[in-house]
Every structure is written in structure tokens, then in C-alpha cells.
Design a protein around this motif. Sequence first.
Motif, PDB file in Angstrom:
ATOM      1  N   GLU A 189     -14.361  -6.194   2.362  1.00  0.00           N
ATOM      2  CA  GLU A 189     -14.613  -5.163   1.479  1.00  0.00           C
ATOM      3  C   GLU A 189     -13.647  -4.121   1.794  1.00  0.00           C
ATOM      4  O   GLU A 189     -13.026  -3.602   1.050  1.00  0.00           O
ATOM      5  N   GLU A 190     -12.592  -4.089   3.026  1.00  0.00           N
ATOM      6  CA  GLU A 190     -11.571  -3.414   3.103  1.00  0.00           C
ATOM      7  C   GLU A 190     -10.577  -3.663   2.339  1.00  0.00           C
ATOM      8  O   GLU A 190      -9.752  -2.919   1.721  1.00  0.00           O
ATOM      9  N   ILE A 191     -10.484  -4.988   1.907  1.00  0.00           N
ATOM     10  CA  ILE A 191      -9.338  -5.582   0.856  1.00  0.00           C
ATOM     11  C   ILE A 191      -9.818  -4.881  -0.513  1.00  0.00           C
ATOM     12  O   ILE A 191      -8.732  -4.698  -1.134  1.00  0.00           O
ATOM     13  N   ASP A 192     -10.940  -5.121  -0.842  1.00  0.00           N
ATOM     14  CA  ASP A 192     -11.593  -4.816  -2.213  1.00  0.00           C
ATOM     15  C   ASP A 192     -11.010  -3.224  -2.344  1.00  0.00           C
ATOM     16  O   ASP A 192     -10.581  -2.905  -3.340  1.00  0.00           O
ATOM     17  N   ASN A 193     -11.298  -2.613  -1.193  1.00  0.00           N
ATOM     18  CA  ASN A 193     -11.208  -1.146  -1.300  1.00  0.00           C
ATOM     19  C   ASN A 193      -9.470  -0.724  -1.369  1.00  0.00           C
ATOM     20  O   ASN A 193      -9.118   0.507  -1.749  1.00  0.00           O
ATOM     21  N   LEU A 194      -8.857  -1.743  -1.037  1.00  0.00           N
ATOM     22  CA  LEU A 194      -7.326  -1.506  -1.312  1.00  0.00           C
ATOM     23  C   LEU A 194      -6.896  -0.938  -2.853  1.00  0.00           C
ATOM     24  O   LEU A 194      -5.864  -0.288  -2.713  1.00  0.00           O
ATOM     25  N   ILE A 195      -7.308  -1.380  -3.865  1.00  0.00           N
ATOM     26  CA  ILE A 195      -7.017  -1.338  -5.137  1.00  0.00           C
ATOM     27  C   ILE A 195      -7.259   0.117  -5.352  1.00  0.00           C
ATOM     28  O   ILE A 195      -6.766   0.874  -6.217  1.00  0.00           O
ATOM     29  N   PHE A 196      -7.970   1.002  -4.563  1.00  0.00           N
ATOM     30  CA  PHE A 196      -8.077   2.420  -4.780  1.00  0.00           C
ATOM     31  C   PHE A 196      -6.826   3.114  -4.311  1.00  0.00           C
ATOM     32  O   PHE A 196      -6.699   4.569  -4.202  1.00  0.00           O
ATOM     33  N   LEU A 197      -5.950   2.669  -3.469  1.00  0.00           N
ATOM     34  CA  LEU A 197      -4.828   3.097  -2.685  1.00  0.00           C
ATOM     35  C   LEU A 197      -3.956   3.590  -3.779  1.00  0.00           C
ATOM     36  O   LEU A 197      -3.622   3.139  -4.714  1.00  0.00           O
ATOM     37  N   PRO A 198      -3.360   4.944  -3.544  1.00  0.00           N
ATOM     38  CA  PRO A 198      -2.155   5.395  -4.521  1.00  0.00           C
ATOM     39  C   PRO A 198      -1.210   4.491  -4.497  1.00  0.00           C
ATOM     40  O   PRO A 198      -0.779   3.705  -3.738  1.00  0.00           O
ATOM     41  N   GLY A 199      -0.914   4.162  -5.986  1.00  0.00           N
ATOM     42  CA  GLY A 199       0.309   3.252  -6.167  1.00  0.00           C
ATOM     43  C   GLY A 199       0.292   1.760  -6.001  1.00  0.00           C
ATOM     44  O   GLY A 199       0.988   0.971  -6.121  1.00  0.00           O
ATOM     45  N   LYS A 234       3.928  -3.659  -1.158  1.00  0.00           N
ATOM     46  CA  LYS A 234       4.124  -2.503  -1.255  1.00  0.00           C
ATOM     47  C   LYS A 234       4.218  -1.434  -0.004  1.00  0.00           C
ATOM     48  O   LYS A 234       4.210  -0.364  -0.241  1.00  0.00           O
ATOM     49  N   GLY A 235       3.927  -1.973   1.161  1.00  0.00           N
ATOM     50  CA  GLY A 235       4.005  -1.283   2.191  1.00  0.00           C
ATOM     51  C   GLY A 235       2.760  -0.543   2.771  1.00  0.00           C
ATOM     52  O   GLY A 235       2.756   0.510   3.424  1.00  0.00           O
ATOM     53  N   LEU A 236       1.696  -0.649   1.939  1.00  0.00           N
ATOM     54  CA  LEU A 236       0.504  -0.140   1.981  1.00  0.00           C
ATOM     55  C   LEU A 236      -0.204  -0.430   3.260  1.00  0.00           C
ATOM     56  O   LEU A 236      -1.003   0.511   4.169  1.00  0.00           O
ATOM     57  N   ILE A 237      -0.186  -1.720   3.587  1.00  0.00           N
ATOM     58  CA  ILE A 237      -0.731  -2.361   4.948  1.00  0.00           C
ATOM     59  C   ILE A 237       0.416  -2.915   5.700  1.00  0.00           C
ATOM     60  O   ILE A 237       1.224  -3.450   5.093  1.00  0.00           O
ATOM     61  N   ALA A 238       0.046  -3.045   6.926  1.00  0.00           N
ATOM     62  CA  ALA A 238       1.001  -3.993   7.848  1.00  0.00           C
ATOM     63  C   ALA A 238       0.789  -5.427   7.385  1.00  0.00           C
ATOM     64  O   ALA A 238      -0.406  -6.065   7.107  1.00  0.00           O
ATOM     65  N   ALA A 239       1.896  -6.152   7.437  1.00  0.00           N
ATOM     66  CA  ALA A 239       1.778  -7.691   6.998  1.00  0.00           C
ATOM     67  C   ALA A 239       0.584  -8.434   7.836  1.00  0.00           C
ATOM     68  O   ALA A 239      -0.166  -9.484   7.542  1.00  0.00           O
ATOM     69  N   ARG A 291      -4.296 -12.096  -3.354  1.00  0.00           N
ATOM     70  CA  ARG A 291      -3.350 -11.605  -4.190  1.00  0.00           C
ATOM     71  C   ARG A 291      -3.361  -9.802  -3.861  1.00  0.00           C
ATOM     72  O   ARG A 291      -2.281  -9.318  -3.664  1.00  0.00           O
ATOM     73  N   VAL A 292      -4.437  -9.206  -3.907  1.00  0.00           N
ATOM     74  CA  VAL A 292      -4.504  -7.903  -3.555  1.00  0.00           C
ATOM     75  C   VAL A 292      -3.805  -7.641  -2.190  1.00  0.00           C
ATOM     76  O   VAL A 292      -2.905  -6.699  -1.963  1.00  0.00           O
ATOM     77  N   LYS A 293      -4.328  -8.493  -1.025  1.00  0.00           N
ATOM     78  CA  LYS A 293      -3.660  -8.230   0.176  1.00  0.00           C
ATOM     79  C   LYS A 293      -2.076  -8.367   0.251  1.00  0.00           C
ATOM     80  O   LYS A 293      -1.340  -7.538   0.659  1.00  0.00           O
ATOM     81  N   ALA A 294      -1.573  -9.585  -0.637  1.00  0.00           N
ATOM     82  CA  ALA A 294      -0.147  -9.608  -0.454  1.00  0.00           C
ATOM     83  C   ALA A 294       0.533  -8.531  -1.336  1.00  0.00           C
ATOM     84  O   ALA A 294       1.726  -8.039  -0.780  1.00  0.00           O
ATOM     85  N   ILE A 295      -0.133  -8.150  -2.371  1.00  0.00           N
ATOM     86  CA  ILE A 295       0.620  -6.858  -2.926  1.00  0.00           C
ATOM     87  C   ILE A 295       0.425  -5.619  -1.907  1.00  0.00           C
ATOM     88  O   ILE A 295       1.509  -4.825  -1.884  1.00  0.00           O
ATOM     89  N   ALA A 296      -0.529  -5.438  -1.349  1.00  0.00           N
ATOM     90  CA  ALA A 296      -0.659  -4.360  -0.463  1.00  0.00           C
ATOM     91  C   ALA A 296       0.548  -4.398   0.534  1.00  0.00           C
ATOM     92  O   ALA A 296       1.076  -3.275   1.089  1.00  0.00           O
TER      93      ALA A 296
END
Lengths: 728, 154
Positions: A516-526, A504-509, A496-501
Motif C-alpha cells: 500500500e505504501e508503494i502504491d501511494n508513492l505515485i502521489f509524491l511530488p515529482g 529520484k531520492g524520494l525514499i531510502a534505497a 518499478r515504482v519503488k525503483a523509481i522512487a
Amino acid sequence: MDAMAAVKQTFFQECEEQLAELETGLLAMERGEAESDTVNAVFRAVHSIKGGAGAFSLEGLVQFAHVFETTLDHVRNGALEPTADVMAVMLRAADLLADLVAAARDGHTVDSGRSEVLVGELTALSPGGAEAEAEEEDDMSDFSFTPVTVAFDFSDAPVDIGRSYTITFKPRPELYAKGNETVLVLRELERLGELEINCDASGLPSLAALDPEGAYLEWTIKLTTEKGEDAIREVFEFVEWDSSLTIQAADAGSSDAEPGADSTEDAFAALLRSIQGDEAAQPATTAEIIPLPSAEEREAVAEVEAQPTKAAAARNSESGANANAGAPQTIRADLERVDRLIDLVGELVINQAMLSQRVMEAGHVPGSAVALGLDELEHLTREIQDCVMAIRAQAVKSVFQRIPRLVREVASMTGKQVRLITDGEGTEVDKTVIDRLNDPLTHMIRNAIDHGLEKPEVRIAAGKPAEGVVRLSAMHRSGRIVIEVADDGAGINRSRVKAIAVEKGLIAADAVLSDEEIDNLIFLPGFSTASEVSNISGRGVGMDVVKRSIQGLGGRLSITSRPGKGSTFTMSLPLTLAVLDGMVVTVADQTLVVPLTAIIETLQPKAADVHGLGGGSRVIAIRDAFTPLIDVGRELGFRNTATDPLAGVAILVETEGGRRSALLVDTIQGQRQVVIKSLESNYRHVPGIAAATILGDGRVALIIDVDTVIANSQSDATILEPVLAAAG
Amino acid sequence: MIETTKHDNSSRELIAFRIGEQEFCVDIMSVREIRGWAPATVLPKSPPYVRGVINLRGAILPIVDLAARLGFQPPEPTVRHVIMVAQVGTQVVGLLVDAVSDILSVTDDAIKPTPDVASDMAKTFVRGVLAIEGRMISLIALDNVLPALEPIAA
């Protein structure tokens, strides 16, 4: 009025401490550790707040504290069993009391409905309803024989109609010294009924012998009132301890209150004797004569005075007044003075180092008398420095204490069952850090309950106990303080985190990311995973804000998560904000410090990696990403010509917004902990400079404000939007 | 400072110092100490008369080159130059001057109004002049020495 404001401020500071003690005590009672000491401490905390509030005429606070205290008294005398339900009400009452104190301090009001509901609940808990008016006797009930008095007064009070009393009141000098005034007491008494006042001035000495600060008058007052003796005592509540007071019902043979007053007098005499160092001191009950607003300080005094006599010390430990008996004595000191001391000691260390160096240069060999003396001096200065730094250190307990209430509130809002376990409350850290720990910690706890823990039914379905556990712990680890917030919830839902990222255009599809990288996505702004925006942790303030504020403190925030087992947020902070870990660099012959928290890595630029972008701006290729290369010397105006990037060192830094840039400096001198000094106090803010520091040789070095240097370089040069292949 | 503009007849002490060929003085009450020149750390993007900052027993002290501030040719500081540490409002500032020359005890009526000259410098800093033993000493006010109170055109 300033003096009054200062007294009031002290009162509110004391309230904070009392409230903390109250909460600690109530939580201990909730866990079933209701020893009489604990109950007494809780009771005393509420009573002290009430007493102080009375002195400042904070009516709402006094009324609520009174009801609260009455209910607590029932627990204390065993009439009310501290069951889980009772304790729940008590804890909410403590929360409200804290709110009332805060409201009184800040001058706003608390919803009176809330207060009424709790008053109702508290009163309902009291066995036999709300008629208990035990406050005066409460003070006395520490004397072994007074429970009898209480009982007597209770049965007596309701039938006291139109009785007359003879009151003798002889103030002692202390009464006036504390700013009390006899006329106010008498005026207050007048409101109870008819008064006949006689003043006995026979004790008045001749003018020559008169001590202007002495007390010589004695009043005999005949009072006819419908109110009971309790009401009369209440008038004298704040002066009783500094006067001889007897209250005698006219038609009663003797007064039952007298023994109490007498023993107070005895206690006072004993205290006097112990002050004078008289070894023949009576088994003094000194610690008991304290239920006045300034209870805190007087308690300290009483403890000090009581120590010479073993009997008194023993009395102390058994009385609730010292639930934390054996706790270290403390003083309040102005923080500015401590800071000045720290500054001076820092200078002493530098001076001592310079002196040592000069002595060696002058040809004294190690081992010579002068060198040995200097070694000794060095040991002493280091020790002084450690001691001084320790003055500012505080246990994280003061922050952790606010968490249980937060957990209760968030738990009830989300409908989740939460148990909070705290660990390492005694871990010490500098006051500057303590002061700024609260917000990020609050957010992390909210996040753990709101997003981390599952609803009870989901937990049961997953085979876990309905009650979730949030574990808050603090520890020292390699010169830093590490605070962990762990929940035993579902862990991060990575898909779900990845889907949201992606959404929201935070990462490429099609980005391939490690767990670990996915976990750290929650620290991205927005980024906010709450599918429904709750008013607890989804207020647009995500974990990125938390991470940024922790980075602002020179800290790091990381997360580990296991599906189904829960997540752990770990924040690591420096032990003090007065110092900073920095990389000392040279730019155009100037020594500068780059904060280590901003630095990702350092590298030697290669000719093939540096590309011009026109307009004097350059980028450097670092692992397939083109990063702006910023010439620090030019940016800060230390030189006008561009430096050869191949002769310098590039420091890859990350800004608060998560973007990367490379700072070009001449050389790196090393890594060092530096003391932060303000430039603003004697000068003003300098763009691109965060603060200054003093190096070991006594010279000033400037600490670079990485964010503004980068922002400025982008605004004054015509740089295109930095080319970033991948964010984060 | 404000008290330098007050006009009563009480006696006051002034500390006199030299910049080039000229003599100036300030109220002795605003001077906290006098120390020798030490190299200062350059501050980026600061006006030319701000020499930088030095460490004064743990505090960061900005150094104002009073010659440059008053519009003279700034000197190349040597060990013989002097820093007067002065209190300006709530801040403490180091003033770089050539040498401290004298301590003067004068009454307020000895301080004559500044002669009418066109110089901005005179209007901004000079609060009066004293004639002592044939020398002219300008009494200056320190409130405007730091750029914080006077936005710099950069």
C-alpha cells in the motif's frame, strides 16, 4: 451591444446542452439503440445549433452543421445504415462541431483542414452524393404528409431555371417582437433574382385604432429566379413561423409548400386557442413549430401549452422534439440569487436556534404551546434549507458526458482499445464541486488509459481481451460523493515504482515499504512512472497534482491495485464546497476552525517530547519524527507570549507539499461542518486565514489557512529545516 | 465618496454622528442601516482600527473603529455604541461610532471648505465642514476607511 452579447451567451449555453444531447444520442446509436426518437433528437440538436449559428452569422459553424445534418437526415430516413464505421465518423463530427462551437464562442478558429476532411467523409456517407439540400423540408417532415413534398421538391429543384414565383408574405406582430425586420427579408430575397414588390396596406387601420406593435402590411412579391423554391424558403427560414407565407410557382398549378405553411398557421391558431384555454382545441401540433434558435425555451413553452390537450401531449411524445419527454422542466436562474437565498436560509436556521434557546431560557417548558410552535418552525426551516441546497445540486452527468470523447482521443493517441463504462451519472453534487471536478477527472482517466491499460497485444498475451475497460462510477457514501476510476490493466508495477522512487531520492534505497505504501508513492511530488514521456499524461503533472487539487476541494484520493487485474483510483469529495468539515478549536479566547482534510491526528504533548530549538521555536517528537510545533495564537498575533505546550493540544497536520507540522492550540471544542464565507468580499485577504464562517450562536469564526500559517512560521522564526525522519 | 466633493446647489441629506466630543457626518445615501454594537471576532494582523468582523445576516462585515481611524482615543465599546453599516465602493463596512445624533438636510453651499490644518487625518477624510446651530460638523468621505485601499505599513 450588451443585449446582443447576452443573447449570444444564451445561444452558447444552449449549444452546450445540444452538444451533450448529441453525444448522448450518438453513443446510444453506436450501441445499436437507434430508436427513431434518438435519431430525431440527434438531428434536432445539430439543426438547432445550425439555426442559432445562422442567426449570428457564424458561417463556418453553419456550413459544417449543415453537412452533418444532411448526413444525419439520411440515417433518419433510413437511407443510411448506422453501422459502426458510420457512427465513428459521426462521433468525430460531433467532436468537431463542439470544437467549432467553442471556437466561435472564444473567438478563435479551428483548423479548416480538419473540417474539410470530415465534410468529405460525411458527404461520402450520403447515398447519392452531396446534392441533398433538405434543410427546409427537414423542419416540415414531422408533419405526416410532408415526405411527399420533399420528394417533389427534390425532383423539381434542378430544373428550376428562371422560374417566377408569387410570394405572399404577411408578417404577424410576433415577427417584429422577435426583432426580425421585413426589409431585411426583402433585401435578402433581392439577391436571388428580380423582384417586383407590392405592399398591400389596406389592412392598415386609422391612426387612432393602430396598435404600434401590431402588424398590418402584406406584401405580394413576384420573384424571377434561377434558384429553386428551397432557396426562397431559406430566406424566410427565421420568419416563416411568425407570418403567413405562400410561395407559388407562376406556371405551376398549385404550390406544394402551401400545406406546410397552412398547417403551421393551424398549429399557431391551435396554440393560441390552447393558451386561451379553449377546450375545443384542435389536435395541435404545437411542439413542431420550433426550429428557431431559441428552440430550447420555446420547446418548454410549447410543452407547457400542449399539456391541456391530450392529443397534443400524445403528439409530443411521439415526435423527436421530446426525446426526453417526461424530463423535468427547468428554469435558468442566476447563481448569485441562489447563493443569496442559501445565505439567508442559513441565517434563518441560526436565528431559529437562537430564538428556541431564548424561549427555553425564558422558562417555557418543552411541550408548551410556544415550544411546540418553535418545534414546528424548526422542522420548516430545516426543510427549507434542504430544498435550497438541492437547487444547487447537479448530476455529475454534465462532467461524465465529456469523458467519452476524451477516452476516444486518448485511445487513438496511445493505440489502445478502450471501452468506457459509466455508472451513477445521476448522482447529485453541488455545482461548486461539479465545476472543479473536470480537471482531476480528466487526468485520472488519461492516467488510467495511458499508464493503466496495456497495449492490445500485451493484453492478448496475458490472456485478456484486447479491449481494455475503464469504469467510471459515482455514488453517494456517508455524506460524500465517491468517484471511482477503475481500469482492468496490469496494475501498479510495484518493483518499478519503488525503483523509481529510490532513483529520484524520494525514499531510502533500503526502505521497507508495504504494498500500500508503494502504491501511494505515485502521489509524491515529482514522481512520474512513464518511462517515455508521452504528451498525454506525462507532462510533468503527476498524480501529486491531482491529489493536491482534490485535497484543495476538501477531498481525498486513494488507490488500490492488484497486479494483473488493474487499479482503482477512488476520490471522495464533500457534496458541496460551500461547507467544510472542520475542527473547532480555541486559541487565546478566539474560536478558530482547522480544515479537517489537513488534519492527521491530534495529541496531548508530553514534556519529554517537546524540545526547544532556539529562537523560540520548538519541535515535538511524534513517533520518532521531529515535527515543528507551531503556536497558533502567537503566529496569528492573538498573544505575544509563548503558551505552555503541555497545557494545550497539538494538531498534526500535513501541508500541500506533504510536509508535517503540529499546530498548538488551547482546546478542541469539537468537529463540525461549517459554511464557508468570504472575507474578501467586504474586507480583504488576511494572511493565515482562509475564510470565515458563522457558528451556531451567530458569531463569526475564522478558518485557518494551514499552509500559510506554517509557511509564515518558518519565514519569520529562524527555524532550521524541519527534521523529518521519513517523508510521506 | 466622490459625490461628497461635488459642488452643485441641490439639497442633500447627511447623517450626523458623534465620536467623543466631536460631530461628523456622511452622506445618508451611503448608509444602509444602523445597528447596536455586538462583539466582533478579532482578525489577526489587522490595523488597530479594524475591530474585527461580525455576522450581518450571513455576510462577513468588517468593523472599523472610526474614532481610532480618525486618530482619537478609541472607546471601549458598550451596548450604547452604534454600528453604521455603510456602502464603500463595492464593499460594505460597519463603522463603530458613539451615537447617531441627527439627520441634516443641507444645500451644497452650506458645506464650507475644510480649514487649513496640518493634520493628515483632516486631509484624508474631511471633505468640508458645516456650521449648524453653533455646532461644527465635519463631512467625511468613506473611501479610505478600509485598509485595503491604503497599504498598511506593517
